[in-house]
Design a protein around this motif. Structure first.
Motif, short mmCIF file in Angstrom:
data_model
loop_
_atom_site.label_atom_id
_atom_site.label_comp_id
_atom_site.label_asym_id
_atom_site.label_seq_id
_atom_site.Cartn_x
_atom_site.Cartn_y
_atom_site.Cartn_z
N GLY A 69 0.83 -1.19 0.00
CA GLY A 69 0.00 0.00 0.00
C GLY A 69 0.87 1.25 0.00
N GLN A 70 0.29 2.38 -0.37
CA GLN A 70 1.05 3.62 -0.38
C GLN A 70 1.56 3.95 1.02
OE1 GLN A 70 -1.97 3.44 -1.87
NE2 GLN A 70 -1.42 3.58 -4.04
N GLY A 71 2.77 4.50 1.07
CA GLY A 71 3.33 4.84 2.36
C GLY A 71 4.41 5.89 2.26
N LEU A 72 4.84 6.36 3.42
CA LEU A 72 5.85 7.40 3.50
C LEU A 72 6.88 7.04 4.56
CD1 LEU A 72 3.59 10.60 3.41
CD2 LEU A 72 5.02 9.74 1.55
N GLY A 73 8.06 7.59 4.39
CA GLY A 73 9.11 7.42 5.37
C GLY A 73 10.28 8.29 5.01
N VAL A 74 11.35 8.18 5.78
CA VAL A 74 12.56 8.93 5.49
C VAL A 74 13.76 8.09 5.91
CG1 VAL A 74 12.59 10.12 7.73
CG2 VAL A 74 13.75 11.15 5.75
N ALA A 75 14.81 8.16 5.13
CA ALA A 75 16.05 7.46 5.44
C ALA A 75 17.18 8.47 5.49
CB ALA A 75 16.35 6.38 4.41
N ALA A 76 17.77 8.67 6.65
CA ALA A 76 18.93 9.54 6.78
C ALA A 76 20.14 8.75 6.33
CB ALA A 76 19.09 10.00 8.23
N THR A 77 20.61 9.04 5.12
CA THR A 77 21.70 8.28 4.50
C THR A 77 23.00 9.06 4.63
OG1 THR A 77 20.13 7.33 2.92
CG2 THR A 77 22.47 7.15 2.39
N ALA A 98 9.60 3.92 8.19
CA ALA A 98 8.56 4.01 7.17
C ALA A 98 7.28 3.36 7.67
CB ALA A 98 9.01 3.34 5.87
N ALA A 99 6.16 3.80 7.11
CA ALA A 99 4.85 3.22 7.41
C ALA A 99 4.01 3.28 6.15
CB ALA A 99 4.16 3.97 8.55
N THR A 100 3.10 2.30 5.99
CA THR A 100 2.29 2.22 4.78
C THR A 100 0.81 2.18 5.12
OG1 THR A 100 2.13 -0.20 4.61
CG2 THR A 100 4.15 0.84 3.81
N GLY A 101 0.01 2.31 4.07
CA GLY A 101 -1.43 2.37 4.23
C GLY A 101 -2.08 1.11 4.71
N ASN A 102 -1.41 -0.06 4.56
CA ASN A 102 -2.04 -1.31 5.01
C ASN A 102 -1.66 -1.66 6.45
OD1 ASN A 102 0.55 -2.38 4.93
ND2 ASN A 102 -0.01 -4.15 3.69
N GLY A 103 -1.05 -0.69 7.17
CA GLY A 103 -0.70 -0.90 8.57
C GLY A 103 0.70 -1.40 8.81
N SER A 104 1.48 -1.59 7.76
CA SER A 104 2.87 -2.02 7.92
C SER A 104 3.74 -0.86 8.39
CB SER A 104 3.41 -2.57 6.61
OG SER A 104 2.70 -3.69 6.17
N LYS A 105 4.74 -1.18 9.21
CA LYS A 105 5.67 -0.17 9.68
C LYS A 105 6.98 -0.84 10.08
CE LYS A 105 3.45 -0.43 14.22
NZ LYS A 105 2.73 0.34 15.27
N GLY A 106 8.06 -0.08 10.02
CA GLY A 106 9.35 -0.66 10.37
C GLY A 106 10.42 0.39 10.51
N ALA A 107 11.56 -0.05 11.06
CA ALA A 107 12.72 0.82 11.23
C ALA A 107 13.97 0.00 10.97
CB ALA A 107 12.75 1.40 12.64
#
Length: 379
Positions: A69-77, A98-107
Motif C-alpha cells: 500500500g502507499q506509504g511514506l518514510g525517510v532514510a537519513a543516509t 517508514a509506514a504504509t497504508g495497510n498498517g505495515s511499519k518498520g525501522a
C-alpha cells in the motif's frame, strides 16, 4: 495517489533533497551554504563538497509498493568520503523509518564500509517491524498474514591476495511471529500464531571491478551467499538459502552505458513459506511471485544528455519455479519494462539520484533511486 506520483517530474526529488540538506547544515558553519551545495564549475546544485566533509542525505521514502500500500518514510543516509584512503569504499550509514497504508511499519539501522585500503569490508544491520503481506501459494488467490520480526545481521569479507575477489562469513539472527490476518473484528486463536526463531551462519564470496560503487559505468560485480539455518545454532527451522548475483556495465563512450544483471535464489529443506524467495525486478510487487527456485534479470540502457541529466530504459524478466517440497504450487514468469531519469547530485563522486517508472503485469510502480537501482545487491 499512484496516478499522481506517476506524473511527478524527477526534479521534485532533487529539490526535496536540497531542502532537507539545507536544513541539516549547522547554522554556525564557517563556509557558506552556497559553497557546500553548489558546484564551482557549473553553478548547479551539487552536494560533493558536503559529502567530502562527512554529510548526509535525507532521502524521502515514497512507497508505491502494491503489496504494502502507499506509504511514506525517510532514510537519513550518511555517505562519508572525508579523508578516504585510496582503495577504500565510502562508509555508508542509514537510519530509516517508514509506514504504509495497510498498517505495515518498520525501522532499520545499517552500516557498511571498508578499512586497510579496502582489504577488509563489512556490513551490519539491525531492524524490526510489523508487515502485512499476502501469500500466493497457487499464484492467483492468496491469504493475508502479519509478520512481526526483529533481525540482526553481520558480515565481513577479506580480499583474497591482490585480486578483486573477497571471501568471508555472515551471521543472521531473526525472530518472527506469523499470524493470519482476518481483519480487526476477528480474534486470532493463539494456536494459529507461529513464533519462529531463525539463526543462520553463512559464507559470502564476491568479485568487484566496478569503477564506482554507487553509480557504476564500467566493470563487473558478482557475489554468492550461502546460509544454513540450523537448530544447532538455535534455529527453530532447518533449511538452506542460496543467492547468486551478477551485474555488468559497459560504457563505449561518455554518452551511453549498457548494463545487465541476473539474480538467482534457491531454498531447500523445511523453508518457512515467508522465507521463500520472490521475483525481484522493477515493476513486480514485493513477494508477489515466489518459489524455491527464482530467477530475476534486467537489462538497462542509459543515455547521458549532459553532465547533470541522463535518461534510461530498462526491461526485466523473472521466473519463479516450485517443486513438491515448496509451499508454492504454481510456476510463474513475468516481463516488465520502464523508463527513468537521473540527476548527478554529487559530480565529484559520480552519485546520481532520480526516479524510475516501471510497468509490470499487474501495476505501474514508481521508485526513487539513490545510486543505481541494483545497488542493494552490489557487494
Amino acid at each position: 495517489m499512484r496516478g499522481i506520483l506517476n506524473k511527478i517530474w524527477p526534479g521534485v526529488a532533487v529539490a526535496f533533497v536540497a531542502a532537507l540538506v539545507l536544513l541539516s547544515v549547522p547554522a554556525a558553519a564557517k563556509d557558506s551554504m552556497k559553497q557546500l551545495l553548489t558546484d564551482a564549475d557549473d553553478g548547479k546544485f551539487d552536494i560533493s563538497e558536503y559529502l567530502a566533509r562527512g554529510g548526509f542525505i535525507p532521502v524521502p521514502i515514497i512507497i508505491t509498493e502494491p503489496a504494502l500500500g502507499q506509504g511514506l518514510g525517510v532514510a537519513a543516509t550518511f555517505l562519508d568520503y572525508s579523508g578516504l584512503p585510496d582503495g577504500e569504499d565510502p562508509t555508508i550509514s542509514v537510519l530509516g523509518v517508514a509506514a504504509t497504508g495497510n498498517g505495515s511499519k518498520g525501522a532499520l539501522a545499517f552500516r557498511s564500509g571498508s578499512f586497510r585500503q579496502g582489504r577488509f569490508k563489512y556490513a551490519a544491520a539491525l531492524g524490526g517491524g510489523s508487515v502485512n503481506m499476502t501469500f500466493y501459494p497457487t499464484g492467483n488467490r492468496g491469504f493475508t498474514f502479519n509478520n512481526r520480526a526483529k533481525v540482526a545481521y553481520l558480515e565481513g569479507r577479506m580480499q583474497i591476495g591482490k585480486s578483486a575477489f573477497y571471501l568471508g562469513p555472515s551471521i543472521t539472527l531473526a525472530n518472527t511471529k506469523i499470524r493470519p490476518d482476518f481483519g480487526s473484528s476477528f480474534p486470532i486463536p493463539p494456536a494459529l500464531t507461529q513464533d519462529i526463531q531463525m539463526n543462520a551462519l553463512g559464507i559470502l564470496t564476491s568479485y568487484d571491478s566496478l569503477d564506482n560503487p554507487l553509480t557504476p559505468r564500467n566493470g563487473l560485480n558478482f557475489n554468492a551467499h550461502l546460509r544454513r539455518y540450523d537448530d544447532v545454532i538455535g534455529s527453530d527451522a532447518n533449511f538452506d538459502t542460496l543467492s547468486v548475483f551478477g551485474a555488468g556495465f559497459r560504457s563505449p563512450n561518455p554518452d551511453w552505458t549498457f548494463g545487465g544483471m541476473v539474480l538467482g535464489n534457491a531454498t531447500s529443506g523445511s523453508t518457512p513459506f515467508f522465507m521463500e524467495p520472490s521475483i525481484a525486478i522493477r515493476g513486480v510487487p514485493l513477494n508477489r511471485y515466489q518459489g524455491d527456485r527464482v530467477l530475476s534479470s534486467e537489462v538497462e540502457i542509459r543515455r547521458q544528455l549532459n553532465p547533470r541529466w541522463s535518461v534510461l530504459g530498462f526491461a526485466g524478466y523473472g521466473r519463479a519455479t516450485a517443486n513438491g517440497s515448496s509451499s508454492i504450487s504454481k510456476n510463474n514468469e513475468v516481463f516488465t519494462g520502464g523508463l527513468g531519469v537521473r540527476y548527478r547530485i554529487a559530480k565529484r563522486f559520480g552519485l546520481d539520484m532520480g526516479l524510475d517508472v516501471a510497468v509490470g503485469p499487474e501495476d505501474t510502480i514508481v521508485y526513487i533511486q539513490l545510486g543505481h537501482a541494483w545497488g542493494r545487491n552490489l557487494k
